[in-house]
Design a protein around this motif. Structure first.
Motif, PDB file in Angstrom:
ATOM      1  N   SER A  31       0.798  -1.228   0.000  1.00 34.36           N
ATOM      2  CA  SER A  31       0.000   0.000   0.000  1.00 34.36           C
ATOM      3  C   SER A  31       0.830   1.278   0.000  1.00 34.36           C
ATOM      4  N   GLN A  32       2.013   1.219   0.607  1.00 32.29           N
ATOM      5  CA  GLN A  32       2.809   2.434   0.762  1.00 32.29           C
ATOM      6  C   GLN A  32       4.162   2.373   0.054  1.00 32.29           C
ATOM      7  N   GLY A  33       4.652   1.152  -0.209  1.00 36.32           N
ATOM      8  CA  GLY A  33       5.933   1.021  -0.896  1.00 36.32           C
ATOM      9  C   GLY A  33       7.136   1.107   0.018  1.00 36.32           C
ATOM     10  N   HIS A  34       6.914   1.520   1.259  1.00 35.72           N
ATOM     11  CA  HIS A  34       8.030   1.574   2.228  1.00 35.72           C
ATOM     12  C   HIS A  34       7.437   1.396   3.617  1.00 35.72           C
ATOM     13  N   VAL A  35       8.227   0.843   4.509  1.00 30.07           N
ATOM     14  CA  VAL A  35       7.748   0.598   5.866  1.00 30.07           C
ATOM     15  C   VAL A  35       8.881   0.789   6.858  1.00 30.07           C
ATOM     16  N   ASN A  36       8.510   0.846   8.138  1.00 26.07           N
ATOM     17  CA  ASN A  36       9.498   0.794   9.214  1.00 26.07           C
ATOM     18  C   ASN A  36       8.914  -0.059  10.334  1.00 26.07           C
ATOM     19  N   ILE A  37       9.743  -0.368  11.302  1.00 24.75           N
ATOM     20  CA  ILE A  37       9.329  -1.276  12.373  1.00 24.75           C
ATOM     21  C   ILE A  37       8.137  -0.724  13.149  1.00 24.75           C
ATOM     22  N   SER A  38       8.119   0.573  13.403  1.00 26.72           N
ATOM     23  CA  SER A  38       7.018   1.167  14.157  1.00 26.72           C
ATOM     24  C   SER A  38       5.696   0.990  13.423  1.00 26.72           C
ATOM     25  N   ALA A  39       5.703   1.234  12.109  1.00 25.21           N
ATOM     26  CA  ALA A  39       4.475   1.092  11.323  1.00 25.21           C
ATOM     27  C   ALA A  39       4.020  -0.360  11.294  1.00 25.21           C
ATOM     28  N   VAL A  40       4.970  -1.271  11.194  1.00 22.84           N
ATOM     29  CA  VAL A  40       4.633  -2.701  11.193  1.00 22.84           C
ATOM     30  C   VAL A  40       3.996  -3.091  12.525  1.00 22.84           C
ATOM     31  N   ALA A  41       4.543  -2.607  13.628  1.00 23.89           N
ATOM     32  CA  ALA A  41       4.005  -2.931  14.950  1.00 23.89           C
ATOM     33  C   ALA A  41       2.561  -2.455  15.092  1.00 23.89           C
ATOM     34  N   VAL A  42       2.302  -1.231  14.647  1.00 23.60           N
ATOM     35  CA  VAL A  42       0.937  -0.687  14.731  1.00 23.60           C
ATOM     36  C   VAL A  42      -0.011  -1.525  13.874  1.00 23.60           C
ATOM     37  N   GLN A  43       0.406  -1.808  12.642  1.00 24.67           N
ATOM     38  CA  GLN A  43      -0.447  -2.576  11.726  1.00 24.67           C
ATOM     39  C   GLN A  43      -0.721  -3.982  12.260  1.00 24.67           C
ATOM     40  N   ALA A  53      11.671  -8.822  18.907  1.00 23.94           N
ATOM     41  CA  ALA A  53      11.921 -10.147  19.482  1.00 23.94           C
ATOM     42  C   ALA A  53      11.907 -11.219  18.399  1.00 23.94           C
ATOM     43  N   HIS A  54      11.069 -11.017  17.400  1.00 29.11           N
ATOM     44  CA  HIS A  54      10.994 -11.978  16.291  1.00 29.11           C
ATOM     45  C   HIS A  54      12.004 -11.651  15.191  1.00 29.11           C
ATOM     46  N   PHE A  55      12.159 -10.356  14.896  1.00 31.80           N
ATOM     47  CA  PHE A  55      13.006  -9.926  13.776  1.00 31.80           C
ATOM     48  C   PHE A  55      13.855  -8.743  14.252  1.00 31.80           C
ATOM     49  N   PRO A  56      15.112  -8.984  14.611  1.00 29.96           N
ATOM     50  CA  PRO A  56      15.933  -7.949  15.238  1.00 29.96           C
ATOM     51  C   PRO A  56      16.243  -6.746  14.354  1.00 29.96           C
ATOM     52  N   THR A  57      16.121  -6.896  13.025  1.00 35.20           N
ATOM     53  CA  THR A  57      16.371  -5.787  12.114  1.00 35.20           C
ATOM     54  C   THR A  57      15.306  -5.777  11.019  1.00 35.20           C
ATOM     55  N   TRP A  58      15.191  -4.648  10.340  1.00 32.78           N
ATOM     56  CA  TRP A  58      14.267  -4.560   9.215  1.00 32.78           C
ATOM     57  C   TRP A  58      14.667  -5.549   8.123  1.00 32.78           C
ATOM     58  N   GLN A  59      15.977  -5.723   7.910  1.00 31.16           N
ATOM     59  CA  GLN A  59      16.446  -6.669   6.899  1.00 31.16           C
ATOM     60  C   GLN A  59      16.024  -8.097   7.239  1.00 31.16           C
ATOM     61  N   ALA A  60      16.091  -8.460   8.527  1.00 33.82           N
ATOM     62  CA  ALA A  60      15.670  -9.803   8.946  1.00 33.82           C
ATOM     63  C   ALA A  60      14.179  -9.999   8.714  1.00 33.82           C
ATOM     64  N   LEU A  61      13.389  -8.960   8.989  1.00 33.64           N
ATOM     65  CA  LEU A  61      11.941  -9.035   8.759  1.00 33.64           C
ATOM     66  C   LEU A  61      11.643  -9.168   7.268  1.00 33.64           C
ATOM     67  N   LEU A  62      12.315  -8.366   6.455  1.00 30.78           N
ATOM     68  CA  LEU A  62      12.093  -8.431   5.014  1.00 30.78           C
ATOM     69  C   LEU A  62      12.502  -9.785   4.454  1.00 30.78           C
ATOM     70  N   GLU A  63      13.633 -10.309   4.937  1.00 30.68           N
ATOM     71  CA  GLU A  63      14.093 -11.617   4.469  1.00 30.68           C
ATOM     72  C   GLU A  63      13.068 -12.704   4.791  1.00 30.68           C
ATOM     73  N   ALA A  64      12.500 -12.650   6.002  1.00 28.59           N
ATOM     74  CA  ALA A  64      11.491 -13.635   6.390  1.00 28.59           C
ATOM     75  C   ALA A  64      10.233 -13.486   5.542  1.00 28.59           C
ATOM     76  N   ALA A  65       9.855 -12.250   5.228  1.00 32.58           N
ATOM     77  CA  ALA A  65       8.673 -12.017   4.400  1.00 32.58           C
ATOM     78  C   ALA A  65       8.889 -12.536   2.986  1.00 32.58           C
ATOM     79  N   VAL A  66      10.093 -12.330   2.455  1.00 30.23           N
ATOM     80  CA  VAL A  66      10.404 -12.813   1.108  1.00 30.23           C
ATOM     81  C   VAL A  66      10.409 -14.338   1.084  1.00 30.23           C
ATOM     82  N   GLU A  67      11.013 -14.943   2.109  1.00 27.12           N
ATOM     83  CA  GLU A  67      11.053 -16.408   2.164  1.00 27.12           C
ATOM     84  C   GLU A  67       9.638 -16.988   2.204  1.00 27.12           C
TER      85      GLU A  67
END
Length: 205
Positions: A31-43, A53-67
């Protein structure tokens, strides 16, 4: 007994939170094309601490989402029965199914290009390598696909073409309704390696 049940419940909550976080990241990218951890937490309806606790960095979160996206795409590919019928026809079905499924991941592809290292991209695409490699091996065994180039290279090149086609559509260089034809023709030619006489290339003996 109580502790065991509590541990199981905690595990269930953790898994549910992780899925909600991945869903949120995917939705926000779309929807927005870009995100950050705070926005993800709210959503996702969780705290930033829970996200970290699940994804220590944005890169780790993105990697898990891609996988996860790759796994879902591979499930879609399996639904078109890649083990049935002539390998070339199975390849066409797989590519058409992949493209249809990948259309919803355009924003994620852009984020991947900007944020993930080549090593991370390779890790996230292991399922794709395996699925495409299995079909390639079947086609090589019956003479449908070329054997003069390393199988691993052919699979890697196939995945690179899929990404290149996606990039071309996103940049406006390829029209959406032309994408499947362009992709299918390119990968089929890559795998068959036909000479001018129409026969597949095979390893010289």
């Amino acid at each position: 007994m109580v502790t065991r049940e509590l541990t199981g419940y905690q595990r269930e909550v953790a898994e549910r939170n992780a899925e909600a976080i991945l869903d949120a990241a995917e939705d926000l990218l779309r929807s927005q094309g870009h995100v950050n951890i705070s926005a993800v937490a709210v959503q996702a309806g969780v705290s930033r601490v829970t996200v970290y606790a699940h994804f220590p960095t944005w890169q780790a979160l993105l990697e898990a989402a891609v996988e996860r996206a790759v796994r879902r795409t591979m499930a879609a590919l399996q639904s078109v029965r890649p083990d049935d019928g002539p390998p070339v026809e199975a390849l066409d079905r797989m590519l058409a199914a992949a493209w249809q499924h990948l259309a919803s991941y355009q924003a994620m592809a852009a984020a991947v290009a900007e944020n993930l290292s080549p090593e991370a991209v390779t890790r996230t695409h292991q399922a794709a390598h395996q699925t495409i490699g299995t079909l390639l091996a079947r086609g090589q065994a019956d003479g449908s696909f070329r054997t003069d180039l390393p199988a691993a290279w052919l699979v890697t090149a196939c995945i690179a073409l899929i990404h290149a086609c996606s990039d071309g559509v996103r940049a406006g260089h390829i029209r959406e309704h032309d994408a499947v034809r362009i992709l299918t023709t390119s990968v089929r030619d890559l795998f068959t390696g036909t000479r001018s006489g129409g026969q597949p290339r095979h390893a010289e003996h």
